[in-house]
Every structure is written in structure tokens, then in C-alpha cells.
Scaffold this motif. Structure first.
Motif, short mmCIF file in Angstrom:
data_model
loop_
_atom_site.label_atom_id
_atom_site.label_comp_id
_atom_site.label_asym_id
_atom_site.label_seq_id
_atom_site.Cartn_x
_atom_site.Cartn_y
_atom_site.Cartn_z
N ALA A 5 79.43 89.78 88.47
CA ALA A 5 79.79 88.71 89.40
C ALA A 5 80.87 87.84 88.77
N VAL A 6 82.05 87.88 89.35
CA VAL A 6 83.18 87.11 88.81
C VAL A 6 83.17 85.73 89.46
N THR A 7 82.91 84.70 88.65
CA THR A 7 82.65 83.37 89.18
C THR A 7 83.80 82.40 88.97
N LYS A 8 84.99 82.91 88.78
CA LYS A 8 86.15 82.02 88.62
C LYS A 8 86.30 81.14 89.86
N THR A 9 86.58 79.87 89.62
CA THR A 9 86.72 78.81 90.63
C THR A 9 85.40 78.41 91.29
N TYR A 10 84.30 79.06 90.92
CA TYR A 10 83.00 78.69 91.48
C TYR A 10 82.21 77.90 90.43
N PRO A 11 81.37 76.97 90.85
CA PRO A 11 80.67 76.10 89.89
C PRO A 11 79.52 76.80 89.18
N ALA A 12 79.05 76.16 88.13
CA ALA A 12 77.93 76.70 87.37
C ALA A 12 76.68 76.82 88.24
N ASP A 13 76.54 75.98 89.27
CA ASP A 13 75.40 76.10 90.17
C ASP A 13 75.36 77.48 90.82
N ASP A 14 76.53 78.04 91.14
CA ASP A 14 76.56 79.38 91.73
C ASP A 14 76.10 80.43 90.72
N VAL A 15 76.42 80.22 89.45
CA VAL A 15 75.93 81.13 88.41
C VAL A 15 74.40 81.10 88.38
N ARG A 16 73.84 79.91 88.51
CA ARG A 16 72.38 79.79 88.51
C ARG A 16 71.77 80.45 89.75
N ILE A 17 72.44 80.32 90.87
CA ILE A 17 71.94 80.98 92.08
C ILE A 17 71.94 82.50 91.88
N LEU A 18 73.05 83.02 91.38
CA LEU A 18 73.14 84.46 91.15
C LEU A 18 72.05 84.93 90.18
N ALA A 19 71.84 84.16 89.12
CA ALA A 19 70.81 84.54 88.15
C ALA A 19 69.43 84.56 88.80
N SER A 20 69.17 83.58 89.68
CA SER A 20 67.87 83.52 90.35
C SER A 20 67.66 84.70 91.28
N LEU A 21 68.78 85.33 91.70
CA LEU A 21 68.71 86.49 92.59
C LEU A 21 68.79 87.81 91.84
N GLY A 22 68.74 87.73 90.52
CA GLY A 22 68.67 88.95 89.72
C GLY A 22 69.97 89.45 89.14
N VAL A 23 71.06 88.70 89.32
CA VAL A 23 72.35 89.11 88.74
C VAL A 23 72.40 88.63 87.30
N ARG A 24 72.61 89.56 86.38
CA ARG A 24 72.58 89.21 84.95
C ARG A 24 73.95 89.29 84.28
N ASP A 25 74.93 89.89 84.96
CA ASP A 25 76.26 90.07 84.38
C ASP A 25 77.24 89.16 85.11
N ALA B 60 73.73 78.46 79.30
CA ALA B 60 73.28 79.25 78.15
C ALA B 60 71.79 79.55 78.19
N ASP B 61 71.03 78.71 78.89
CA ASP B 61 69.58 78.91 78.97
C ASP B 61 69.18 80.11 79.80
N LEU B 62 70.13 80.70 80.54
CA LEU B 62 69.80 81.78 81.46
C LEU B 62 69.77 83.16 80.80
N GLY B 63 70.33 83.27 79.59
CA GLY B 63 70.33 84.55 78.89
C GLY B 63 71.16 85.62 79.56
N LEU B 64 72.32 85.22 80.13
CA LEU B 64 73.17 86.16 80.85
C LEU B 64 74.08 86.93 79.91
N THR B 65 74.62 88.03 80.42
CA THR B 65 75.67 88.76 79.71
C THR B 65 77.01 88.31 80.28
N TRP B 66 77.87 87.76 79.41
CA TRP B 66 79.15 87.22 79.84
C TRP B 66 80.28 88.21 79.58
N HIS B 67 81.05 88.45 80.62
CA HIS B 67 82.18 89.37 80.58
C HIS B 67 83.47 88.58 80.73
#
Length: 242
Positions: free
Chosen positions: A41-61, A78-85
Motif C-alpha cells: 500500500a503506497v501511502t504517499k500524500t496520505y496521513p498516518a491515520d490511513d496507515v493505521r486503517i490499512l493495518a487494522s484491515l490486515g495490510v502489513r506492507d 512504529a507500534d504497528l510492526g509493519l514492513t516498510w518499503h
């Protein structure tokens, strides 16, 4: 998730379901299992809240293409334990920062950058997976990096060797962006050929990062293992404020 709009959660949930359906359909046409394709999930221009939403829906990358946006966002989540690309063009002077949070750098297109990432990863006590970015533009020629980055296909093996040689780097495979105005199917077929040559020499370098919101089907049907999606997942939104 503090300050997250429930309507936004449902919007992203629906988009994610639609994207996963597209991936499944493309895999079915190609005779592949959907599990063979990872969604970044490429989150450029989107806020960190969207990253949290994606993580809550099972997206880890999660992917980013600008260090000045990626570094604070990675720290905030950082608390979400995601893989950052890291998927964008990268200046050598940003290697220290990127090596501090990224797990995978898709856009390694020159030896100097590989060396800098390796040195910075080693200094940080981290390992970093790197992909060789391949230039698929028709006018690509050896020694010239195009406007969106990438080495000439003929130079991919040499750069792969430079990545593999550094003890803090792992050669993951290859990455490319389809040329503007060209046939993505033809371009991704060429990338598959480059990936095969790299994998023949380095059997563990199995990643083919290709395909975005508009052309993920062509990429999957030609062997992509990772697709990088922004708009299809998160829609059209304005730039981050602050």
C-alpha cells in the motif's frame, strides 16, 4: 485508532476488497495462487491515520516514495510492526535516513547507492533487502538513468552482484515502472526476462515488484510478486498538511 473517521474506514475497506478481487481475478487468468502476490500500500500524500486503517484491515506492507514524508510516518506508526518499503527514486544523501526505517528498498539503480545503503544499514545494525530497479523505457541505454530511475536491463546483473556483495544487504529481486504511453504487458514481459536472469544466478532473489493501480493485471499475468497500489486503495486525496 484515535481521530479516525468511521466513513473513511469503510471507504478504505471497500477499496481494499475491490483491489483484492482484481488481484484474485488476475491470478486466476495467469494460473497463479493469490497468495503469490503481495500488496504494498503506497501511502504517499496520505496521513498516518490511513496507515493505521490499512493495518487494522490486515495490510502489513506499506510503501513510500519520499524520505521526508516516510521517515516521520514510519516513526508515528512504529507500534504497528509493519514492513516498510521505499519505492521512489533515492538520493545517496538520504541513505542514512532510509536505512533507519525501511525494510525493503525497491529503487536501487546504481552501485554508489547500494554501497551507501549497505554502509548505513550496517552502522544502524540493521539488514536491508534491496531490489534492482530496471529501466524499461525504449530509449534506455547502458550507463544512463532515466527520469524515473532504473538501470539498463543489460546492467541488472552487475548491480545485483554489487548488492549481494554487501553483508548488510540482501538481494531481493527486481522492480520496474511501466513506461508512460507504452504497452505495460510488453514492458512487464521484458522485466520478467531480467528477473529470470537474476534469479538464475541468485536463486533467492525471487521478488518482481511491478504493477500499480492502473496496470496491476498486466504485471500479475507476467509474474509480479509485489504490486504497489496507492490510488486504487486510498482514492484521490489532497497533500498532507503539516
Amino acid at each position: 485508532m484515535p481521530h479516525v473517521d468511521p466513513a473513511r474506514v469503510e471507504q478504505v475497506r471497500a477499496n481494499l476488497a475491490a483491489v483484492r478481487a482484481r488481484i484474485e481475478q488476475a491470478c486466476a487468468r495467469a494460473g497463479r495462487a493469490p497468495e503469490e502476490v503481495s500488496l504494498v500500500a503506497v501511502t504517499k500524500t496520505y496521513p498516518a491515520d490511513d496507515v493505521r486503517i490499512l493495518a487494522s484491515l490486515g495490510v502489513r506492507d506499506v510503501g513510500e516514495n519520499r524520505d521526508q514524508e516516510a521517515a516521520p510516518k514510519a516513526a508515528e506508526t512504529a507500534d504497528l510492526g509493519l514492513t516498510w518499503h521505499f519505492v521512489g527514486q533515492l538520493q545517496t544523501n538520504k541513505a542514512r535516513s532510509v536505512a533507519s526505517y525501511a525494510d525493503v528498498v525497491h529503487s536501487v539503480d546504481r552501485t554508489r547507492l547500494a554501497r551507501a545503503l549497505g554502509e548505513r544499514a550496517a552502522a544502524a545494525g540493521r539488514g536491508l533487502t534491496c531490489l534492482v530497479q530496471v529501466n524499461l523505457d525504449d530509449d534506455s541505454r547502458a550507463g544512463v538513468i532515466g527520469p524515473r530511475g532504473g538501470v539498463d536491463p543489460e546492467d541488472a546483473l552487475a548491480l545485483a552482484a554489487d548488492i549481494e556483495a554487501h553483508e548488510s544487504l540482501t538481494l531481493g529481486g527486481v522492480m520496474a515502472v511501466a513506461p508512460r504511453g507504452g504497452d505495460p504487458a510488453e514492458a512487464f514481459a521484458r522485466l520478467h526476462g531480467v528477473a529470470s536472469r537474476v534469479r538464475d544466478r541468485y536463486p533467492l532473489a525471487t521478488v518482481i515488484s511491478a504493477g500499480m493501480s492502473a496496470d496491476l493485471e498486466s504485471a500479475i499475468e507476467r509474474g509480479a510478486t509485489h504490486v504497489r497500489l496507492g490510488t486504487a486503495l486510498l482514492g484521490n486525496r489532497g497533500p498532507i498538511v503539516g
